[in-house]
Design an enzyme around this catalytic site. Structure first.
Site, PDB file in Angstrom:
ATOM      1  N   HIS A  75       0.489  -1.721  -0.408  1.00  0.00           N
ATOM      2  CA  HIS A  75      -0.112   0.246  -0.628  1.00  0.00           C
ATOM      3  C   HIS A  75       0.780   1.206   0.243  1.00  0.00           C
ATOM      4  O   HIS A  75       1.671   1.610   0.124  1.00  0.00           O
ATOM      5  CB  HIS A  75      -1.085   0.009   0.792  1.00  0.00           C
ATOM      6  CG  HIS A  75      -0.795  -0.179   2.172  1.00  0.00           C
ATOM      7  ND1 HIS A  75      -0.268   1.399   3.228  1.00  0.00           N
ATOM      8  CD2 HIS A  75      -0.473  -1.304   3.416  1.00  0.00           C
ATOM      9  CE1 HIS A  75       0.582   0.769   4.540  1.00  0.00           C
ATOM     10  NE2 HIS A  75       0.511  -0.474   4.734  1.00  0.00           N
ATOM     11  N   ASP A 185       5.695   1.957   7.170  1.00  0.00           N
ATOM     12  CA  ASP A 185       4.546   0.974   6.331  1.00  0.00           C
ATOM     13  C   ASP A 185       3.982   2.323   5.883  1.00  0.00           C
ATOM     14  O   ASP A 185       2.548   2.675   6.531  1.00  0.00           O
ATOM     15  CB  ASP A 185       3.630   0.744   8.494  1.00  0.00           C
ATOM     16  CG  ASP A 185       2.577   0.364   7.948  1.00  0.00           C
ATOM     17  OD1 ASP A 185       1.864  -0.806   6.643  1.00  0.00           O
ATOM     18  OD2 ASP A 185       1.626   0.523   8.680  1.00  0.00           O
ATOM     19  N   GLU A 217      -4.966   1.930   2.644  1.00  0.00           N
ATOM     20  CA  GLU A 217      -4.997   0.364   2.918  1.00  0.00           C
ATOM     21  C   GLU A 217      -5.256   0.956   4.539  1.00  0.00           C
ATOM     22  O   GLU A 217      -5.783   0.364   5.342  1.00  0.00           O
ATOM     23  CB  GLU A 217      -3.771  -0.403   3.165  1.00  0.00           C
ATOM     24  CG  GLU A 217      -3.946  -1.481   3.460  1.00  0.00           C
ATOM     25  CD  GLU A 217      -3.235  -1.373   5.798  1.00  0.00           C
ATOM     26  OE1 GLU A 217      -2.884  -2.783   5.875  1.00  0.00           O
ATOM     27  OE2 GLU A 217      -3.216  -0.238   5.731  1.00  0.00           O
ATOM     28  N   ASP A 240       3.752  -6.512   3.722  1.00  0.00           N
ATOM     29  CA  ASP A 240       3.805  -5.276   4.510  1.00  0.00           C
ATOM     30  C   ASP A 240       4.485  -5.674   5.881  1.00  0.00           C
ATOM     31  O   ASP A 240       5.799  -6.412   5.686  1.00  0.00           O
ATOM     32  CB  ASP A 240       2.047  -5.191   5.132  1.00  0.00           C
ATOM     33  CG  ASP A 240       1.903  -4.234   5.156  1.00  0.00           C
ATOM     34  OD1 ASP A 240       2.388  -3.432   5.632  1.00  0.00           O
ATOM     35  OD2 ASP A 240       0.342  -3.648   5.818  1.00  0.00           O
TER      36      ASP A 240
END
Length: 371
Positions: A75, A185, A217, A240
């Site tokens: 993402h 992240d 996300e 991820d």
């Protein structure tokens, strides 16, 4: 080129991408700068790149055969905030987009739609000991953009609804491969996905690969759900982060089995609560094939079953249409949801090696039955 040389080349590619991404701002719903960067990086690596109406970027690498079709996802969005109102004296009130603890916010540098700002904090010279020891909730915090009135804020081009993101430069720790920046992240996942396609450039896989850089996300895995429905993959691998529990305030047995520097993480179960009800349990065929690739490439991996703290895009991908076998590969990460998240490039390099080998073994993925 030796394996050692290859790994150094991979680390350098990851480092470059992470440094680039740390200078971009892409709060959920405002990922435009990241979309432009990802498109530019992918266009020379694949056969086709398209962007849908919500901003999901899909890169197609055609295979030698009609199937299987593998979806990779990582993402683009990061946690942040949104301007909620403007005080008469020019301070901004704001609300969260995604999760970031109150204790991490005071005096943080932020970008407010292209303008420098600072989340205010009680002055150490004017607060009592009791007040200085308290953590102010986000509802009481404000952003200082250097303006003295609401009119001045308006003339700067700052308005209600504008995105706010952390400012945090890419930094490297001395004497090792650990790096720090905002939004690892999932900038780490994006860097891994780009590097996988870089290392597969010139190769034609057995089946086709659709690598998707997704939006939204952090606010409910929405972009991945859109993309999985649209592209109809046969199976999927989400990339991820995985919170590492090897710091003094956590336990690698009670909190998580993940440590930095011990390789990428194969997430076998992920849930946003203490009970695995919503979230994702890895498909057995995906686990089997991914661990086989790890053994072939001699990539050390960590197995994890994570409860609490959220899930990955596999949670919605695997229930799209008639069900899509899915699994998550993670990178150990410290200080999640803070302006300064830390990863080890050796773990990210291991993730690249693992996924590249997994794709090279696509001929073994014809049967992904549950038993």
């Amino acid at each position: 080129m030796t394996d050692s040389d290859t790994n150094e080349h991979t680390k350098e590619g990851l480092r470059r991408t992470l440094r680039d991404l740390s200078n971009l701002h892409g709060v959920s719903g405002f990922e435009q700068a990241v979309v432009r960067y990802i498109r530019q990086r992918l266009e020379s690596l694949v056969d086709e790149v398209e962007t849908d109406r919500f901003g999901n970027v899909t890169a197609l690498k055609r295979g030698r055969n009609a199937g299987p079709l593998l979806m990779l996802s990582a993402h683009m969005d990061e946690i942040g905030f949104i301007v909620k109102s403007v005080e008469a004296n020019g301070f901004l009130r704001f609300a969260r987009i995604g999760g970031s603890g109150d204790g991490l916010l005071g005096c943080r540098k932020v970008d407010v739609n292209g303008h420098f700002g600072l989340i205010g904090s009680l002055s150490g010279h004017l607060g009592s000991a009791a007040r200085l020891g308290q953590v102010a909730p986000v509802s009481e915090l404000y952003i200082d953009v250097g303006a003295s009135s609401a009119d001045a804020v308006s003339k700067m081009g700052i308005n209600v609804g504008d995105p706010v993101s952390f400012i945090s430069e890419f930094m490297e720790f001395t004497g090792g491969d650990r790096v720090c920046a905002k939004a690892m992240d999932d900038h780490a996942g994006l860097a891994i996905m780009i590097q996988v396609l870089t290392e597969l450039k010139g190769e034609i896989p057995f089946g086709s690969v659709r690598a998707v850089a997704t939006v939204l996300e952090q606010v409910g895995l929405r972009g991945a759900a859109m993309a999985a429905y649209r592209i109809k993959p046969d199976y999927a691998l989400a990339i991820d982060g995985s919170p590492a529990a090897d710091t003094p305030d956590l336990s690698v047995t009670k909190d998580s089995s993940v440590s930095m520097g011990n390789g990428p993480v194969v997430n076998l179960a992920m849930s946003s609560g203490d009970v695995i009800i919503r979230g994702h349990i890895a498909h057995p065929a995906m686990k089997r094939q991914l661990l086989a690739a790890a053994a072939t490439r001699r990539v050390p991996v960590q197995l994890a079953a994570k409860t609490g703290g959220g899930s990955s895009e596999a949670a919605l991908i695997h229930i799209a249409r008639g069900g899509i076998p899915a699994i998550t590969v993670g990178v150990p990460r410290r200080y999640s949801f803070s302006p300064h998240e830390v990863i080890d490039l050796r773990d990210a390099t291991g993730a690249v090696n693992l996924i590249v080998q997994f794709i090279r073994e696509m001929e073994n993925h014809i049967d992904l039955g549950f038993v």
